[in-house]
Design a protein around this motif. Structure first.
Motif, PDB file in Angstrom:
ATOM      1  N   GLN A  67      20.455 -42.227 -21.387  1.00 30.23           N
ATOM      2  CA  GLN A  67      21.321 -43.273 -20.874  1.00 30.23           C
ATOM      3  C   GLN A  67      20.518 -44.276 -20.069  1.00 30.23           C
ATOM      4  OE1 GLN A  67      24.584 -43.819 -21.398  1.00 30.23           O
ATOM      5  NE2 GLN A  67      24.255 -42.241 -22.943  1.00 30.23           N
ATOM      6  N   PRO A  68      20.761 -45.550 -20.266  1.00 29.21           N
ATOM      7  CA  PRO A  68      20.051 -46.526 -19.423  1.00 29.21           C
ATOM      8  C   PRO A  68      20.556 -46.439 -17.981  1.00 29.21           C
ATOM      9  CG  PRO A  68      21.677 -47.627 -20.776  1.00 29.21           C
ATOM     10  CD  PRO A  68      21.697 -46.195 -21.198  1.00 29.21           C
ATOM     11  N   LEU A  69      19.650 -46.629 -17.059  1.00 25.42           N
ATOM     12  CA  LEU A  69      20.001 -46.560 -15.639  1.00 25.42           C
ATOM     13  C   LEU A  69      20.017 -47.965 -15.060  1.00 25.42           C
ATOM     14  CD1 LEU A  69      17.562 -43.680 -14.784  1.00 25.42           C
ATOM     15  CD2 LEU A  69      20.039 -43.475 -14.944  1.00 25.42           C
ATOM     16  N   HIS A  70      21.107 -48.282 -14.386  1.00 26.99           N
ATOM     17  CA  HIS A  70      21.200 -49.594 -13.755  1.00 26.99           C
ATOM     18  C   HIS A  70      21.146 -49.431 -12.249  1.00 26.99           C
ATOM     19  CE1 HIS A  70      22.383 -52.109 -17.258  1.00 26.99           C
ATOM     20  NE2 HIS A  70      22.717 -50.912 -17.739  1.00 26.99           N
ATOM     21  N   PHE A  71      20.291 -50.163 -11.601  1.00 25.00           N
ATOM     22  CA  PHE A  71      20.214 -50.150 -10.149  1.00 25.00           C
ATOM     23  C   PHE A  71      20.430 -51.555  -9.632  1.00 25.00           C
ATOM     24  CE2 PHE A  71      18.525 -45.961  -9.946  1.00 25.00           C
ATOM     25  CZ  PHE A  71      17.659 -45.829 -11.013  1.00 25.00           C
ATOM     26  N   GLU A  72      21.242 -51.630  -8.615  1.00 21.74           N
ATOM     27  CA  GLU A  72      21.351 -52.932  -7.951  1.00 21.74           C
ATOM     28  C   GLU A  72      20.949 -52.713  -6.513  1.00 21.74           C
ATOM     29  OE1 GLU A  72      22.335 -55.229 -11.105  1.00 21.74           O
ATOM     30  OE2 GLU A  72      22.170 -56.017  -9.074  1.00 21.74           O
ATOM     31  N   ILE A  73      19.846 -53.285  -6.125  1.00 23.49           N
ATOM     32  CA  ILE A  73      19.409 -53.126  -4.744  1.00 23.49           C
ATOM     33  C   ILE A  73      20.241 -54.087  -3.917  1.00 23.49           C
ATOM     34  CG2 ILE A  73      17.452 -53.228  -3.186  1.00 23.49           C
ATOM     35  CD1 ILE A  73      17.034 -51.266  -5.431  1.00 23.49           C
ATOM     36  N   TYR A  79      13.846 -58.445  -7.025  1.00 26.20           N
ATOM     37  CA  TYR A  79      13.400 -58.978  -8.313  1.00 26.20           C
ATOM     38  C   TYR A  79      14.022 -58.167  -9.447  1.00 26.20           C
ATOM     39  CZ  TYR A  79       9.675 -61.242  -5.580  1.00 26.20           C
ATOM     40  OH  TYR A  79       8.974 -61.981  -4.671  1.00 26.20           O
ATOM     41  N   LYS A 103       4.392 -61.627  -0.370  1.00 26.97           N
ATOM     42  CA  LYS A 103       4.912 -60.823  -1.472  1.00 26.97           C
ATOM     43  C   LYS A 103       4.724 -61.619  -2.754  1.00 26.97           C
ATOM     44  CE  LYS A 103       9.677 -62.307  -0.814  1.00 26.97           C
ATOM     45  NZ  LYS A 103      11.027 -61.904  -0.505  1.00 26.97           N
ATOM     46  N   TRP A 130       9.051 -50.807  -5.620  1.00 23.13           N
ATOM     47  CA  TRP A 130       8.552 -51.807  -4.678  1.00 23.13           C
ATOM     48  C   TRP A 130       9.012 -53.203  -5.059  1.00 23.13           C
ATOM     49  CZ3 TRP A 130       4.310 -55.465  -5.004  1.00 23.13           C
ATOM     50  CH2 TRP A 130       3.902 -55.960  -3.760  1.00 23.13           C
ATOM     51  N   LYS A 189      15.371 -46.302 -20.305  1.00 20.43           N
ATOM     52  CA  LYS A 189      15.350 -47.688 -19.842  1.00 20.43           C
ATOM     53  C   LYS A 189      16.034 -47.757 -18.491  1.00 20.43           C
ATOM     54  CE  LYS A 189      15.616 -49.594 -24.448  1.00 20.43           C
ATOM     55  NZ  LYS A 189      16.595 -49.001 -25.358  1.00 20.43           N
ATOM     56  N   THR A 190      15.418 -48.446 -17.564  1.00 18.10           N
ATOM     57  CA  THR A 190      16.074 -48.690 -16.279  1.00 18.10           C
ATOM     58  C   THR A 190      16.126 -50.190 -16.050  1.00 18.10           C
ATOM     59  OG1 THR A 190      14.060 -48.634 -14.971  1.00 18.10           O
ATOM     60  CG2 THR A 190      15.180 -46.548 -15.288  1.00 18.10           C
ATOM     61  N   TYR A 191      17.249 -50.614 -15.470  1.00 19.49           N
ATOM     62  CA  TYR A 191      17.441 -52.036 -15.180  1.00 19.49           C
ATOM     63  C   TYR A 191      17.695 -52.170 -13.689  1.00 19.49           C
ATOM     64  CZ  TYR A 191      18.383 -52.085 -20.186  1.00 19.49           C
ATOM     65  OH  TYR A 191      18.302 -51.926 -21.536  1.00 19.49           O
ATOM     66  N   SER A 192      16.806 -52.798 -12.979  1.00 14.11           N
ATOM     67  CA  SER A 192      17.007 -53.000 -11.539  1.00 14.11           C
ATOM     68  C   SER A 192      17.315 -54.467 -11.300  1.00 14.11           C
ATOM     69  CB  SER A 192      15.749 -52.621 -10.769  1.00 14.11           C
ATOM     70  OG  SER A 192      15.347 -51.332 -11.119  1.00 14.11           O
ATOM     71  N   ASN A 193      18.426 -54.723 -10.640  1.00 16.59           N
ATOM     72  CA  ASN A 193      18.876 -56.097 -10.319  1.00 16.59           C
ATOM     73  C   ASN A 193      18.979 -56.958 -11.565  1.00 16.59           C
ATOM     74  OD1 ASN A 193      18.659 -55.366  -7.577  1.00 16.59           O
ATOM     75  ND2 ASN A 193      16.493 -55.869  -7.626  1.00 16.59           N
ATOM     76  N   ALA A 194      19.387 -56.332 -12.684  1.00 12.13           N
ATOM     77  CA  ALA A 194      19.402 -57.093 -13.931  1.00 12.13           C
ATOM     78  C   ALA A 194      20.802 -57.347 -14.419  1.00 12.13           C
ATOM     79  CB  ALA A 194      18.601 -56.346 -14.988  1.00 12.13           C
ATOM     80  N   GLY A 195      21.776 -57.041 -13.636  1.00  7.09           N
ATOM     81  CA  GLY A 195      23.148 -57.265 -14.082  1.00  7.09           C
ATOM     82  C   GLY A 195      23.481 -56.331 -15.232  1.00  7.09           C
ATOM     83  N   LYS A 218       7.703 -50.130  -9.621  1.00  5.70           N
ATOM     84  CA  LYS A 218       9.044 -50.614  -9.978  1.00  5.70           C
ATOM     85  C   LYS A 218       9.933 -50.659  -8.736  1.00  5.70           C
ATOM     86  CE  LYS A 218      12.427 -48.071 -10.951  1.00  5.70           C
ATOM     87  NZ  LYS A 218      13.263 -47.001 -11.288  1.00  5.70           N
ATOM     88  N   LEU A 277      22.362 -56.545 -18.335  1.00  5.69           N
ATOM     89  CA  LEU A 277      21.399 -56.717 -19.418  1.00  5.69           C
ATOM     90  C   LEU A 277      21.156 -55.399 -20.133  1.00  5.69           C
ATOM     91  CD1 LEU A 277      19.242 -58.504 -20.773  1.00  5.69           C
ATOM     92  CD2 LEU A 277      17.671 -57.789 -18.995  1.00  5.69           C
ATOM     93  N   ASN A 278      20.994 -55.492 -21.444  1.00  8.24           N
ATOM     94  CA  ASN A 278      20.700 -54.304 -22.246  1.00  8.24           C
ATOM     95  C   ASN A 278      19.842 -54.740 -23.409  1.00  8.24           C
ATOM     96  OD1 ASN A 278      21.323 -51.509 -22.214  1.00  8.24           O
ATOM     97  ND2 ASN A 278      23.440 -52.075 -21.814  1.00  8.24           N
ATOM     98  N   ALA A 326      11.566 -53.898  -7.051  1.00  2.00           N
ATOM     99  CA  ALA A 326      13.032 -53.992  -7.024  1.00  2.00           C
ATOM    100  C   ALA A 326      13.550 -54.178  -5.604  1.00  2.00           C
ATOM    101  CB  ALA A 326      13.630 -52.734  -7.649  1.00  2.00           C
ATOM    102  N   ASP A 327      12.835 -53.643  -4.623  1.00  2.00           N
ATOM    103  CA  ASP A 327      13.268 -53.793  -3.232  1.00  2.00           C
ATOM    104  C   ASP A 327      13.258 -55.240  -2.798  1.00  2.00           C
ATOM    105  OD1 ASP A 327      11.872 -50.692  -1.925  1.00  2.00           O
ATOM    106  OD2 ASP A 327      13.799 -51.183  -2.820  1.00  2.00           O
ATOM    107  N   PHE A 328      12.441 -56.079  -3.424  1.00  2.00           N
ATOM    108  CA  PHE A 328      12.434 -57.498  -3.085  1.00  2.00           C
ATOM    109  C   PHE A 328      13.619 -58.218  -3.701  1.00  2.00           C
ATOM    110  CE2 PHE A 328       8.740 -57.438  -0.790  1.00  2.00           C
ATOM    111  CZ  PHE A 328       7.629 -57.017  -1.495  1.00  2.00           C
TER     112      PHE A 328
END
Lengths: 710, 581
Positions: free
Chosen positions: A586-592, B254, A686, B248, B269-275, B246, B277-278, B250-252
């Motif tokens: 499963q794809p993992l979605h993270f929203e910081i 990005y 950064k 580090w 697959k991981t999506y960080s702050n990507a809404g 990743k 998207l797939n 994503a914490d910004f």
């Protein structure tokens, strides 16, 4: 007739001239005094009030030192004779009483009296007086110059004064005076106090009473705490001039006094919180071990202190016996303090016999000290552990057999010696004294051989007194004793090997060497006892040596880091040949979560403050940014009034002035920038998208065409 | 004095020689002999005593032209040396009548401001430039930087006084740095500061001696917040290094997309702050969105041919960046291995300490089991090297984009050991080097670095669109002129009438700020520039002027060759005459 007038004239001359001389002296005194006073004030901060004390004294002294300024008639006559030849050296005869004069003298007197009366006398001392006046003016000018540049000379005393002046409160003119009474809570044991300034520093939960007297009748008076809570003052209905309010001080913050048409500045209301008691266990150490042969007791020494008083203190001990899944816990509590009298600072000493707790070898005792202060606040110390050595466990070989290392198998030899010593003790009754002694001696020799073997690792080649603490061949003398900071050699010695030094030739680092040395010391002790035919006393040494060796071996194990391991990529030709179609990762979605942009707003505000000008039309964006900073400063001022209240006030004034297109003060501007800087941390760099200039069209054109030609 | 003495001496010698000639019993060619003697002596004398000016036949009038920055003392000194009075005119006020019949012009001061508008007669111009003054001779700083970067102000300062001077840089309330320059020395300076604000800001430079201030200047700068990145990470196997990186990034905030192979044809697959998207495979559209692709070699190898081609195209033609984390020798079969070769370091379990190329600071040591380093090649820029100068990170150009190879593994150990700064500095410099840059649609660049009030500035824009660019400064519309030969270049001229920050709005409302300095600031720099421009102009001018009218010499000795030839011929004649007497 003329005589009398002449005498009178002389007397009046005397008075006149005395006065002038006195004046001259006083002028000089004054100029000296002014200069001295200003010098003392500028360089040493001496108050001007000393002048009011010193000056009359010196004037009085001058006055009473009559010889300085008094003139006798004779002196005057002498002066007149000298300077006015027309008097024919005979004016002094006028002073002689008539009956004592001769005829010639009388005749002479008659002659010169008239002349004398018509004489036009030039005032003496005029030049002197001019000089004195000049001196006074000079010293006044000098003093003015000194005062002008006095800011450069001001010393520590001055600095102290300035600080007080800076924090002077601005009070509304309608308020005539204010009395604030602070009643600390009873348990603190402090007396109530009064003050006349609005800034309050009170103990938490104390009762604060404001009594404000106004110089005109007012309709209402309200106290606004932290810009949110409103409290009305009550007044005696007669004249509305005396207002009271009583509030408990429970929150830290800032408050304002609101009158019908005015509101005061913010004042600080700081609370002194009641801190929890501080516990420090002096002995034993956090992790202590009771070896074989040592007394089985816990000797606790603990320091406890509190700001207002400790009511009770307990030692809570938990015995953990057994091991693995069958571990059993039992808790015991021991009171440390008798009675209910609160003490602010004390040291508790308690000795607990571990046998009374039914502790067996191998059990552990977890204990901590708990203290309660007179505000019912509880504090706990860290958890301390006391372990009873299990000698049976020591002798076991669990986990040791597969230890593959470069070092020799010394562990077993020490174990063997222990076994044989215990056997000897068991056989003591059955063998003869001679045999007992000889066996003990043999064991001592064995121990010695063992000791020598390990001594080799420390680079000691000579036989003999290795491990004997009396012959301490300590290479690192420098590390013990007085530390010499900054001594490069000491630092280098601690970390380097000196390859030309035979003693220092070893494979081990400093820590391992120390531990090995400790082992050798124990072995030496054991050998001593064995050789002197006291095997029973040798046992504790042997057990300790064994324990230290075991620790040494375990510490030298290399633990492979579990992180930073890169797993080898799988060879898909050979592996994972099964059906994997149903496995769908499963794809993992993270929203910081984005942190609030307060920091960004403060940075933008700082940039904006650096460029805005007084009286310019206020920019809506700028005002919005300043609002963000203002609310941050408000929160900080409520939490830490001492640090942020002044900055908050300055920023608020700056904001108001900017909003109303007025000129703001430079001090406020500096204070606002300083406040922004205080809140912000240094920006960390950064990674980000860099900007490049729009060269695209031409460069793209070239690029594509060059590529096409390829 | 010397000249008079020499003249008298030579005259005496001449008379002596002539008398000897006349006195000779042989009287043949007497006239020619005397003439030859006179010519030889005169020619020799003129060779020894060169004079600087050959006048034109037009006229003998000499004038002095004064320009901005002249010193009356040097003019007076010159007049004293010339022993004649020469009329002085101001360049701005001279009339054509005064310049009529002029044979030579002496120019004093800093020279011409605008050499294109110099209208002077074609006569030699001797430039007596003003001596260099105490002050900042040149200076540079990057006026637009990203928040967190260092603002570096560098330049050089000259001190011609007899006492040491101090150059101080200070902010709104505190001194940032200072440097002392000894008497009579020119010294370079470099001040670094990390500004805390975002947006516009000002620092000040003051050159002081004791309590007097010689020069006071403003340094205007702008700080932009860092722009967000979009990163795509490909991995052949899960590992901690990419996980830490990743997290580090994503914490910004990005956008970070990772695709890691976890099993045979199975990817996590991981999506960080990507809404929402797939994506399944790499496509051109996906790569267009990304600014940076971070990968290891095995993942690149495992990509199907089509995706590899798309990746290659995205880097070479679209300007994307590829950051490759290499931990073994690269295979020569792909486009990366063709360009970059690695070598294994001889020792295993080595403690590697890297520092940025050219800097002295070494990051904390990393224990690498099998370290590899990059072999230096042409076209490669090393970024991080160790103490033995072996390269652990290097970037090279690949088409429009960049290719960065990083062989320093286990950088996450820095984070674990709380060396956050080392980790941040390392990855920031690497990513900034290789990530796709943002290019603005239109940028206006000014011709002058330090524009001053009431002085014209030329703005040049390069635009990708075909419409006329709009430019407005301080709400004033400025018209731009297109360059004939380069249609994407436009020019506009502006005369700032106010000092301070000016807002410039381009086409589509793009806002940028620039700073106008008050009159009289950066005088030394402007003066130096003016002097060198004038000197170049005059040098060019000499070669342009035709020698038809007269012989031109500019502050150089007269050509001795003619005189020598005269001397030679005279001597030859005399010798021949003697010989064949």
């Amino acid at each position: 007739m003329f005589e009398v007038e002449a005498i009178n004239r002389i007397r009046s001359i005397q008075r006149n001239w005395q006065l002038r001389k006195l004046l001259d002296l006083l002028l000089m005194l004054l100029s000296a005094a002014i200069l001295l006073m200003v010098l003392l004030h500028v360089f040493f901060g001496v108050s001007y009030w000393w002048a009011f004390l010193g000056l009359p004294i010196s004037i009085g002294a001058t006055y009473f030192t009559s010889s300085l300024w008094q003139l006798s008639e004779k002196e005057i006559a002498h002066y007149l004779n000298k300077n006015y030849p027309i008097l024919e050296e005979s004016i002094d005869i006028v002073l002689v009483p008539t009956e004592q004069r001769s005829d010639l003298e009388n005749w002479q007197v008659r002659k010169i009296s008239q002349l004398f009366l018509e004489l036009d006398l030039k005032a003496p001392f005029s030049k002197l007086l001019q000089k004195s006046i000049g001196l006074l003016i000079g010293s006044v000018i000098l003093c003015l110059i000194l005062l002008q540049f006095s800011s450069k000379f001001s010393v520590i005393n001055y600095a102290g004064k300035n600080k007080n002046e800076q924090t002077k409160e601005t009070i509304l003119p309608e308020i005539k005076n204010v009395f604030i009474k602070i009643d600390p809570p009873a348990y603190t044991g402090k007396k109530s106090r009064e003050q006349q300034t609005f800034s309050i520093l009170a103990e938490a939960a104390s009762m604060v009473e404001w009594k404000i007297e106004t110089n005109q009748p007012l309709d209402s008076m309200v106290l606004i705490l932290n810009d949110s809570a409103h409290y009305r003052f009550t007044t005696d209905a007669k004249n509305n001039l005396h207002w009271q309010l009583r509030l408990p001080a429970t929150v830290n913050g800032i408050y304002q006094i609101k009158l019908p048409h005015k509101i005061s500045d913010h004042y600080a209301l700081e609370l002194i919180r009641d801190l929890i008691p501080m516990i420090q266990i002096q002995s034993p150490k956090q992790y202590a071990v009771i070896d074989y042969g040592e007394p089985k007791q816990l000797a606790l020494v603990a320091d406890v202190k509190d700001d207002y008083g400790i009511v009770s203190a307990n030692l809570v001990a938990t015995v953990a016996s057994g091991g693995g899944e069958a571990v059993k816990f039992k808790e015991h509590q021991f009171p440390l303090m008798a009675g209910g009298v609160a003490v602010q600072q004390t040291q508790f000493k308690k000795r607990i016999d571990l046998n009374s707790l039914n502790m067996q070898p191998g059990d552990e005792l977890y204990y901590y000290v708990k203290a309660v202060d007179n505000h019912q606040q509880e504090a706990r110390s860290d958890m301390y552990i006391l372990k009873l050595t299990d000698t049976a466990e020591l002798k076991e070989m669990n986990g040791m057999v597969n230890a593959i290392n470069v070092k020799p198998d010394y562990f077993r030899s020490q174990r063997q010696i222990i076994i044989e010593t215990e056997q000897l003790l068991r056989d003591r009754d059955t063998i003869s004294a001679q045999q007992f002694k000889s066996r003990s001696n043999e064991l001592g020799v064995d121990q010695k051989l063992l000791r020598l073997r390990y001594g080799k690792f420390l680079g000691e080649e000579s036989e003999g007194n290795i491990g004997d603490s009396r012959f301490d061949t300590d290479e690192d003398h420098g590390s013990s004793g007085a530390e010499v900071f900054g001594d490069a050699n000491t630092v280098i010695d601690a970390y380097s090997h000196k390859h030309d030094n035979a003693e220092d030739a070893s494979f081990f680092d400093v820590e391992t060497k120390k531990q090995l040395k400790a082992v050798l010391t124990e072995m030496w002790g054991s050998e001593l006892k064995l050789r002197t035919f006291f095997p029973k006393e040798a046992l504790p040494y042997q057990y300790k040596a064994l324990r230290l060796l075991k620790e040494l071996q375990q510490s030298s194990r290399a633990y492979v880091a579990k992180t930073n391991v890169k797993t080898t990529p799988l060879k898909f030709e050979k592996r994972l040949t099964g059906e994997l179609t149903k496995i769908l990762p499963q794809p993992l979605h993270f929203e910081i979560a984005k942190t609030t942009d307060t920091e960004a707003a403060i940075r933008k505000t700082m940039g904006m403050l650096l460029t805005i000008q007084s009286k310019e039309v206020p920019d809506a964006n700028a005002l919005m940014l300043m609002q963000v900073v203002l609310s941050s400063l408000n929160r900080l001022a409520i939490d830490q009034p001492a640090n942020y209240l002044l900055a908050y006030e300055s920023f608020k004034r700056l904001y108001t002035d900017y909003q109303n297109q007025k000129v703001w003060s430079h001090t406020d501007w500096i204070a606002s920038l300083a406040a922004c800087e205080k809140i912000l941390q240094r920006p960390a760099n950064k990674p980000g998208k860099q900007l490049e200039h729009a060269e695209k069209k031409l460069a793209d054109y070239y690029f594509h065409h060059l590529n096409d030609r390829k | 004095m010397m000249q008079i003495f020499m003249t008298i001496l030579v005259a005496l010698i001449l008379l002596g020689l002539v008398w000897v000639e006349v006195k000779r019993p042989v009287k043949a060619f007497l006239f020619f002999r005397v003439l030859a003697t006179v010519m030889a002596v005169v020619a020799l004398f003129l060779i020894m005593m060169p004079f600087t000016i050959f006048g034109s036949e037009k006229g003998k009038k000499v004038i002095i032209l004064l320009t901005e920055g002249y010193h009356q003392d040097s003019v007076n000194q010159f007049l004293k040396n010339e022993h004649q009075s020469i009329p002085q005119y101001d360049l701005n006020n001279i009339s054509n009548e005064s310049m009529a019949d002029v044979s030579t012009i002496h120019l004093f001061g800093n020279g011409f401001k605008d050499t294109n508008q110099v209208e002077l007669p074609k006569v030699p111009i001797l430039f007596h430039a003003t001596d260099q003054q105490t002050g900042i001779q040149n200076i540079h700083w990057q006026d637009n930087i990203v928040s967190g970067s260092t603002l570096l102000v560098q330049g050089s300062c000259l001190n011609t006084t007899k006492k040491p001077v101090k150059l101080i840089m200070y902010g709104w309330n505190q001194r940032i740095d200072s440097i002392e320059i000894g008497a009579g020395k020119q010294q370079p300076f470099s001040f670094a500061v990390v500004p805390e604000n975002v947006g516009r800001g000002i620092y000040h430079l003051a050159l002081v001696t004791g309590r007097d201030s010689i020069e006071k200047e403003t340094i205007a700068y702008q700080i932009q917040p860092a722009k967000a990145l979009k990163v795509l990470m490909l991995g052949a196997s899960p590992d901690f290094e990419s996980k830490f990186l990743k997290n580090w990034l994503a914490d910004f905030g990005y956008t970070v997309i990772t695709k890691t192979s976890v099993s045979k044809e199975k990817f996590q697959k991981t999506y960080s702050n990507a809404g929402q998207l797939n994506f399944e495979n790499l496509t051109a559209a996906l790569l267009d969105e990304q600014d940076l692709i971070i990968s290891d070699e095995a993942a690149i190898q495992a990509l199907p041919t089509t995706e590899l081609a798309i990746l290659k195209q995205a880097i070479a033609e679209k300007g994307n960046g590829l950051l490759l984390n290499a931990d073994s020798i690269l295979s020569k079969k792909n486009f990366i291995g063709e360009r970059i070769s690695l070598k294994s370091a001889d020792s295993n379990n080595a403690l590697i300490k890297v520092s940025k190329w050219g800097e002295n600071y070494y990051a904390a040591a990393i224990n690498l089991k099998h370290p590899y380093y990059i072999i230096e090649q042409k076209g490669m820029q090393p970024l991080y090297v160790d103490q033995q100068k072996r390269i652990f990170a290097a970037v090279s150009v690949f088409g429009k984009g960049k290719l960065l190879v990083n062989t320093l593994q286990k950088t996450s150990s820095w984070l674990l050991a709380a060396n956050k700064n080392d980790y941040r500095n390392y990855w920031t410099s690497l990513i900034n080097q290789v990530a796709k840059k943002e290019s603005a649609e239109e940028t206006w660049a000014s011709s002058i670095d330090l524009p001053r009030v009431n002085e014209s500035i030329q703005f040049t824009a390069q635009t990708n669109s075909s419409t006329v660019p709009q430019l407005s400064i301080q709400h004033q519309e400025i018209a731009a002129k297109q360059k004939a030969l380069l249609p994407s270049y436009w020019e506009a001229i502006y005369w700032p009438s106010e000092t301070g920050w000016q807002t410039m709005i381009g086409t589509n409302g793009a806002i940028s700020d620039w700073y106008v300095y008050p009159k009289g600031s950066w005088n030394t720099i402007y003066a130096n520039k003016q002097i060198s421009q004038t000197k170049a102009f005059l040098k060019n001018r000499v070669s342009n002027i035709s020698t038809k009218d007269a012989e031109w010499h500019q502050a150089s000795p007269n050509q001795p060759i003619y005189l020598f030839l005269i001397f030679l011929f005279s001597m030859v004649f005399l010798w021949v005459e003697r010989k064949f007497q």
